[in-house]
Scaffold this motif. Sequence first.
Motif, PDB file in Angstrom:
ATOM      1  N   CYS A  19      20.354  41.375  21.482  1.00 25.45           N
ATOM      2  CA  CYS A  19      21.762  41.301  21.045  1.00 25.45           C
ATOM      3  C   CYS A  19      21.888  40.494  19.748  1.00 25.45           C
ATOM      4  O   CYS A  19      21.536  39.312  19.702  1.00 25.45           O
ATOM      5  CB  CYS A  19      22.603  40.663  22.142  1.00 25.45           C
ATOM      6  SG  CYS A  19      24.326  40.504  21.631  1.00 25.45           S
ATOM      7  N   THR A  21      24.523  39.384  18.298  1.00 29.22           N
ATOM      8  CA  THR A  21      25.626  38.407  18.258  1.00 29.22           C
ATOM      9  C   THR A  21      25.504  37.348  19.360  1.00 29.22           C
ATOM     10  O   THR A  21      26.423  36.557  19.554  1.00 29.22           O
ATOM     11  CB  THR A  21      26.985  39.126  18.393  1.00 29.22           C
ATOM     12  OG1 THR A  21      27.032  39.746  19.681  1.00 29.22           O
ATOM     13  CG2 THR A  21      27.202  40.156  17.307  1.00 29.22           C
ATOM     14  N   CYS A  38      30.810  40.153  21.672  1.00 26.54           N
ATOM     15  CA  CYS A  38      30.291  41.516  21.504  1.00 26.54           C
ATOM     16  C   CYS A  38      31.163  42.311  20.525  1.00 26.54           C
ATOM     17  O   CYS A  38      32.381  42.373  20.682  1.00 26.54           O
ATOM     18  CB  CYS A  38      30.257  42.224  22.861  1.00 26.54           C
ATOM     19  SG  CYS A  38      29.799  43.961  22.716  1.00 26.54           S
ATOM     20  N   GLY A  40      29.904  45.537  19.669  1.00 29.97           N
ATOM     21  CA  GLY A  40      29.303  46.870  19.743  1.00 29.97           C
ATOM     22  C   GLY A  40      28.176  47.054  18.740  1.00 29.97           C
ATOM     23  O   GLY A  40      27.821  48.183  18.408  1.00 29.97           O
ATOM     24  N   CYS A  41      27.641  45.944  18.249  1.00 28.24           N
ATOM     25  CA  CYS A  41      26.560  45.957  17.255  1.00 28.24           C
ATOM     26  C   CYS A  41      26.998  46.490  15.889  1.00 28.24           C
ATOM     27  O   CYS A  41      26.149  46.812  15.043  1.00 28.24           O
ATOM     28  CB  CYS A  41      25.343  46.747  17.744  1.00 28.24           C
ATOM     29  SG  CYS A  41      24.466  45.958  19.085  1.00 28.24           S
ATOM     30  N   CYS A  50      21.991  46.768  23.480  1.00 28.07           N
ATOM     31  CA  CYS A  50      21.829  46.515  24.920  1.00 28.07           C
ATOM     32  C   CYS A  50      21.743  47.848  25.668  1.00 28.07           C
ATOM     33  O   CYS A  50      20.922  48.010  26.567  1.00 28.07           O
ATOM     34  CB  CYS A  50      22.982  45.660  25.445  1.00 28.07           C
ATOM     35  SG  CYS A  50      24.603  46.295  25.026  1.00 28.07           S
TER      36      CYS A  50
HETATM   37  S1  SF4 Z   1      26.796  46.056  22.183  1.00 28.00           S
HETATM   38 FE1  SF4 Z   1      25.314  44.846  23.385  1.00 28.00          FE
HETATM   39  S2  SF4 Z   1      23.737  44.219  21.919  1.00 28.00           S
HETATM   40 FE2  SF4 Z   1      25.512  44.887  20.737  1.00 28.00          FE
HETATM   41  S3  SF4 Z   1      26.752  43.052  20.356  1.00 28.00           S
HETATM   42 FE3  SF4 Z   1      27.521  43.921  22.244  1.00 28.00          FE
HETATM   43  S4  SF4 Z   1      26.368  42.928  23.864  1.00 28.00           S
HETATM   44 FE4  SF4 Z   1      25.256  42.564  21.972  1.00 28.00          FE
END
Ligand code: SF4
Length: 115
Positions: A19, A21, A38, A40-41, A50
């Motif tokens: 992850c 963040t 989070c 969503g990357c 993730c």
């Molecule tokens: S989608 Fe998953 S990997 Fe991406 S920021 Fe959120 S928790 Fe972290």
Amino acid sequence: MTYTITNNCIACDRCLPQCPTKAISVKGQTYQIDSNLCNGCVGFYSVPQCQAVCPTNNGCVRRLSAIASSEDYWESWFNTYNHLVTRISKTKPDPYWQKWFNTYSQELKKVIVSR
Ligand code: SF4
Ligand code: SF4
């Protein structure tokens, strides 16, 4: 877009270091995503890391909004079901069909007994 980890998680630990963040944390065997961290990357990867590394075929990492809408669906389904059951239980049985059923069951019983 925020993600969450459901109770299908098998605690494999793959997502934690991925992850960008630092939104994922673990308490005992329970993995969770901080919805404030989070994103969503977005800005880091084209897909949520993730979800990408999770071995459960996305069975345990889900979009929060998708979970909310599926809960709405089932809540609505049960409300409709309970409403219909209440309506049916308040309906008086039709005497015609009650008589038909009694006659039919008696005739059927005679046939079975005579065999
Ligand atoms: S989608 Fe998953 S990997 Fe991406 S920021 Fe959120 S928790 Fe972290
Ligand atoms: S990768 Fe999936 S199964 Fe493994 S700890 Fe993370 S959410 Fe759970």
